[in-house]
Design an enzyme around this catalytic site. Structure first.
Site, PDB file in Angstrom:
ATOM      1  N   HIS A 157       0.833  -1.221   0.000  1.00 40.82           N
ATOM      2  CA  HIS A 157       0.000   0.000   0.000  1.00 40.82           C
ATOM      3  C   HIS A 157       0.862   1.263   0.000  1.00 40.82           C
ATOM      4  O   HIS A 157       0.430   2.302   0.489  1.00 40.82           O
ATOM      5  CB  HIS A 157      -0.953   0.029   1.207  1.00 40.82           C
ATOM      6  CG  HIS A 157      -1.657  -1.269   1.448  1.00 40.82           C
ATOM      7  ND1 HIS A 157      -2.830  -1.619   0.820  1.00 40.82           N
ATOM      8  CD2 HIS A 157      -1.303  -2.339   2.220  1.00 40.82           C
ATOM      9  CE1 HIS A 157      -3.196  -2.839   1.220  1.00 40.82           C
ATOM     10  NE2 HIS A 157      -2.284  -3.298   2.060  1.00 40.82           N
ATOM     11  N   SER A 278      14.555  21.385 -16.979  1.00 43.20           N
ATOM     12  CA  SER A 278      13.331  22.166 -17.171  1.00 43.20           C
ATOM     13  C   SER A 278      13.688  23.455 -17.886  1.00 43.20           C
ATOM     14  O   SER A 278      14.777  23.997 -17.691  1.00 43.20           O
ATOM     15  CB  SER A 278      12.704  22.465 -15.807  1.00 43.20           C
ATOM     16  OG  SER A 278      11.928  23.644 -15.874  1.00 43.20           O
ATOM     17  N   LYS A 284      15.991  21.587 -11.842  1.00 42.42           N
ATOM     18  CA  LYS A 284      15.305  20.314 -12.097  1.00 42.42           C
ATOM     19  C   LYS A 284      16.182  19.277 -12.794  1.00 42.42           C
ATOM     20  O   LYS A 284      17.012  19.589 -13.625  1.00 42.42           O
ATOM     21  CB  LYS A 284      14.045  20.553 -12.940  1.00 42.42           C
ATOM     22  CG  LYS A 284      12.953  21.333 -12.226  1.00 42.42           C
ATOM     23  CD  LYS A 284      12.364  20.581 -11.036  1.00 42.42           C
ATOM     24  CE  LYS A 284      11.468  19.447 -11.437  1.00 42.42           C
ATOM     25  NZ  LYS A 284      10.153  19.829 -11.888  1.00 42.42           N
ATOM     26  N   GLU A 291       9.174   8.415 -17.216  1.00 47.13           N
ATOM     27  CA  GLU A 291       7.767   8.815 -17.390  1.00 47.13           C
ATOM     28  C   GLU A 291       7.246   8.374 -18.758  1.00 47.13           C
ATOM     29  O   GLU A 291       6.099   7.942 -18.891  1.00 47.13           O
ATOM     30  CB  GLU A 291       7.619  10.325 -17.233  1.00 47.13           C
ATOM     31  CG  GLU A 291       7.829  10.789 -15.797  1.00 47.13           C
ATOM     32  CD  GLU A 291       7.988  12.296 -15.720  1.00 47.13           C
ATOM     33  OE1 GLU A 291       6.969  12.971 -15.562  1.00 47.13           O
ATOM     34  OE2 GLU A 291       9.128  12.783 -15.840  1.00 47.13           O
TER      35      GLU A 291
END
Ligand code: ARG
Length: 459
Positions: A157, A278, A284, A291
């Site tokens: 979980h 970024s 970043k 992704e």
């Protein structure tokens, strides 16, 4: 437009929009090497059966070789009025050899031809994906030796649950990708029967030898039923479903590693080569590749659904709908190949952030279940032990300490069967060392697993 290869029956030219609408050369051109191989095997067989002379066969095989070279060199022109790769190659052959080339399609239809080409493609595709899966497994195994000092929290979980060796994680992925490989091999074997010679749908009245072309093309045998062959695409549904399962595994792995790369988790650092910046935020380092591996899984899963929907409403035998099968098959395959290649590179090069892992490893009561099992060993019934540890965890939360920080008296107040040796079960390292079951995340068990994988992957 041309009066086509089947031109005799038609007196009116095809509408240009129909040509545009029905063409497949824009996506089936990549079948060319398989089409040539299939045609050469077919010509060889035709000559053996007396349907071509040896000289005609040689002319055909040589011309097909030349056409193959021309295609490889990028000097082969596509014309949509020639529809698909099969017609393109046949027309090129006829241009080179005249009437001899006009004999090649004897005892054959594009229906068995395309099924043969796609099966030949599928065999190579399965082999390549299996190899890439093995490379991912090798990447996990390769990093395992240097990660044997690291213990990680394992989650259920997404809540801290119990500690395991980091390598236990790596080898868990090896298991999943291994099943993916076995599934592909299994379907490959089932698909490896030759469609060739089923012709349009009913077979041929010419004395062709299906077993001979099957043998020449490396099939294990021939498909039994010509009507089935002409409509069979479940070998592609299986293949793309297995790719979808790989995509699901890759996506879940990417999701986990994306989380691990956050400041919140601080477990993993990707190499610069596999991160992106970024355009506005200078600090970043984004895991865009991970992704996109997660994102592209949608395409592969969709491809498997596209094929299923495509096949579900078709009466026997061939229907032109089936031409659409190649689009999702090629897209799913290309997507998985790219994802697996990058997955292996990222797995091999990412670094565990040992300091921040260690700094937070004692948080989250990862040793609570081991403490409960200690109580069971002391003769406490499991449910009672569970309750007892629950109250001890609540006590720790109140005091802001770990289980290992409680005193012997506090333990004995909760359960009088606790002895001094309770501390040997407490703390994350003790807890991970305590597992004795086969397949567990303890150091010795993990080393056994690792030896298994090293042995298996060196085969
Ligand atoms: N381009 C076609 C396909 O991919 C080849 C088979 C065409 N057969 C036919 N009967 N029109 O399915």
């Amino acid at each position: 437009m041309s009066q086509k290869a089947w031109g005799g029956r038609f007196s009116e030219a095809t509408d240009a929009r129909v040509e545009q609408f029905t063409e497949s050369i824009s996506f089936d051109a990549r079948l060319a090497p398989y089409d040539i191989r299939g045609s050469q095997a077919h010509a060889t067989m035709l000559a053996e059966q007396g349907l071509l002379t040896d000289d005609e066969r040689d002319q055909i095989i040589t011309a097909l070789d030349e056409i193959g070279e021309q295609i490889k060199a990028g000097q082969f022109e596509h014309r949509i009025e020639l529809e698909d790769i099969h017609m393109h190659i046949e027309q090129a052959l006829i241009q080179r050899t005249g009437d001899v080339g006009r004999k090649l399609h004897t005892g054959r239809s594009r229906n068995d031809q395309v099924a043969t080409d796609v099966k030949l493609f599928l065999r190579d595709a399965c082999d390549h994906v299996c190899e890439l899966l093995t490379n991912v497994q090798k990447a996990f195994v390769a990093r395992s030796d240097r990660d044997l000092d690291v213990v990680l929290p394992a989650y259920t979980h997404l809540q801290r649950a119990q500690p395991v060796m980091a390598v236990h994680y790596w080898l868990a992925w090896c298991e999943k990708f291994d099943r993916d490989r076995l599934r592909l091999q299994d379907s490959r074997a089932r698909a490896n029967v030759s469609p060739l010679g089923c012709a349009a749908l009913a077979g041929s009245s010419l004395p062709i030898n299906r077993r001979r072309t099957a043998e020449l093309l490396g099939f294990d045998g021939i498909a039994r039923n010509s009507l089935d062959v002409s409509s069979d695409r479940d070998f592609l549904i299986e293949f793309v479903s297995h790719l979808a399962q790989i995509a699901i595994h890759l996506s879940a792995w990417a999701e986990e590693w994306i989380l691990w790369c956050t400041t919140e988790f601080k477990v993993l650092q990707l190499r610069d080569a596999y991160t992106t910046g970024s355009s506005i935020m200078p600090q970043k380092r984004n895991p865009d590749v991970l992704e996109l591996i997660r994102g592209k899984s949608a395409r592969v899963i969709a491809a498997s659904q596209q094929l299923m929907v495509l096949a579900k409403g078709l009466p026997l035998a061939y229907n032109r709908d089936l031409q659409e099968d190649k689009i999702p098959v090629f897209d799913a395959y290309d997507t998985i190949v790219a994802c697996l290649e990058l997955c292996a590179a990222i797995v091999e090069t990412a670094e565990l952030k040992r300091d921040s892992i260690t700094a937070r490893l004692e948080e989250g009561f990862l040793d609570a279940t081991t403490l409960m099992e200690y109580l069971i060993k002391q003769g406490v019934p499991m449910r009672t032990g569970h309750e007892t540890v629950g109250t001890l965890v609540a006590l720790c939360e109140k005091k802001g300490c770990r289980l290992a920080d409680l005193s012997l008296e506090e333990f004995q107040q909760a359960c009088d069967l606790v002895q001094e040796n309770v501390f040997d079960s407490l703390g994350v390292q003790n807890a991970v060392n305590a597992f004795v079951t086969e397949g567990s995340g303890a150091p010795e068990q993990v080393k056994t697993q690792l030896a298994f994988w090293k042995d298996k992957l060196s085969e």
